[in-house]
Design an enzyme around this catalytic site. Structure first.
Site: not given
Ligand code: GLN
Length: 298
Positions: A62, A233, A251
């Protein structure tokens, strides 16, 4: 510095089986238990543990999506489409997005915001847009063999019910323009870029110093401010209070931390806490922070 990095690794390596791996993307549950730590400052890169192991970028992508979109559009245009406030909800929450007064996702680092940001990247087709993202990764990681993890990409694409729901809700509300499936695919593809801890330390270092001035300084400032307020988050506030360093987690278990004008930190360990942040990743950054007095508010 190398001795400190070694010590931090040794202090935490025996806890690699604490916590749970993300399993809502089924293939993420198969990542081996692991710990790697890399720190880059202006003199060198210091590493400990398995820093060559390649894991997927996930939410860390992101940062790149936002940098490319900022370079492609005016800042006003970007923030007319996505907010700058932390949501206080989990990264993939859909609840507030359906409030009637919500006209844009809370910020570019929750899933709804990142999917929207992906739609603002300019290019005449999907391949051209993906290429721009890869070229920026090549410059930041200082290597030209950027690759993807196809198993994890397909696993996410085939199980992304919630991200699809977010994207179609944005479309229904006329916030998202363009082909929803293509935008989602660009987002999944970027989440599946393979990186290692050294890449993350290079990313943190890049954000700290804007090496080669390849991104406008103002865009880096925006990204770092959002990392501090929304990068971890719904733990971002507590992380800012306790650690005070712009950081972003994913994640798959990676965390990138930027210590402005000092260093970049990359850490990877796939087991997560209840908010989705790498348990050992946070502990390693905490220890480094205490040892080197890194907090930007000190
Ligand atoms: N690809 C994951 C999703 O869209 C990325 C989310 C994350 O790393 N928090 O759920």
């Amino acid at each position: 510095m190398q001795a400190l990095v070694n010590k931090i690794y040794l202090d935490h390596k025996d806890s690699i089986s604490e916590g749970d791996k993300a399993s809502y993307i089924p293939a993420l549950a198969n990542i081996p238990d692991n710990l790697g730590l890399a720190v880059r400052d202006h003199s060198s890169i210091y590493t400990a543990g398995d820093t060559t192991f390649r894991f997927t970028f996930q939410s860390l992508s992101k940062i790149i999506l936002l940098l490319v979109a900022l370079e492609d559009n005016s800042t006003d245009y970007i923030f007319n489409h996505v907010g700058m406030e932390s949501s206080g909800d989990s990264f993939n929450s859909i609840s507030k997005l359906d409030f009637t007064n919500i006209i844009k996702p809370y910020n570019p680092f929750i899933n709804a915001g990142a999917i929207l940001i992906a739609s603002l990247i300019k290019g005449s087709n999907y391949t051209e847009k993906l290429k721009k993202i890869m070229v920026l990764c090549e410059k930041i990681f200082e290597r030209n063999d950027i690759g993807f993890n196809d198993e994890i990409y397909l696993s996410e694409r085939n199980s992304a019910y919630r991200n699809r729901a977010l994207a179609y809700l944005l479309k229904e509300k006329d916030i998202l323009e363009g082909d929803v499936e293509e935008i989602l695919d660009l987002y999944f593809k970027c989440c599946s870029i393979e990186v290692n801890c050294v890449d993350l330390a290079n990313l943190g270092y890049f954000l700290s110093f804007n090496k080669n001035s390849i991104i406008k300084d103002n865009h880096l400032r925006i990204v770092k401010a959002l990392m501090l307020t929304c990068g971890m988050y719904d733990y971002s506030g507590e992380f800012a209070v306790k650690i005070g360093l712009p950081s972003k987690s994913g994640v798959s278990g990676g965390i990138v931390t930027c210590v402005p004008q000092r260093m970049g930190i990359g850490v990877f360990s796939p087991r997560l806490d209840s908010k989705g942040n790498s348990i050992l990743g946070i502990r390693c950054i905490e220890e480094l922070n205490v040892a080197l007095d890194l907090n930007i508010f000190r």
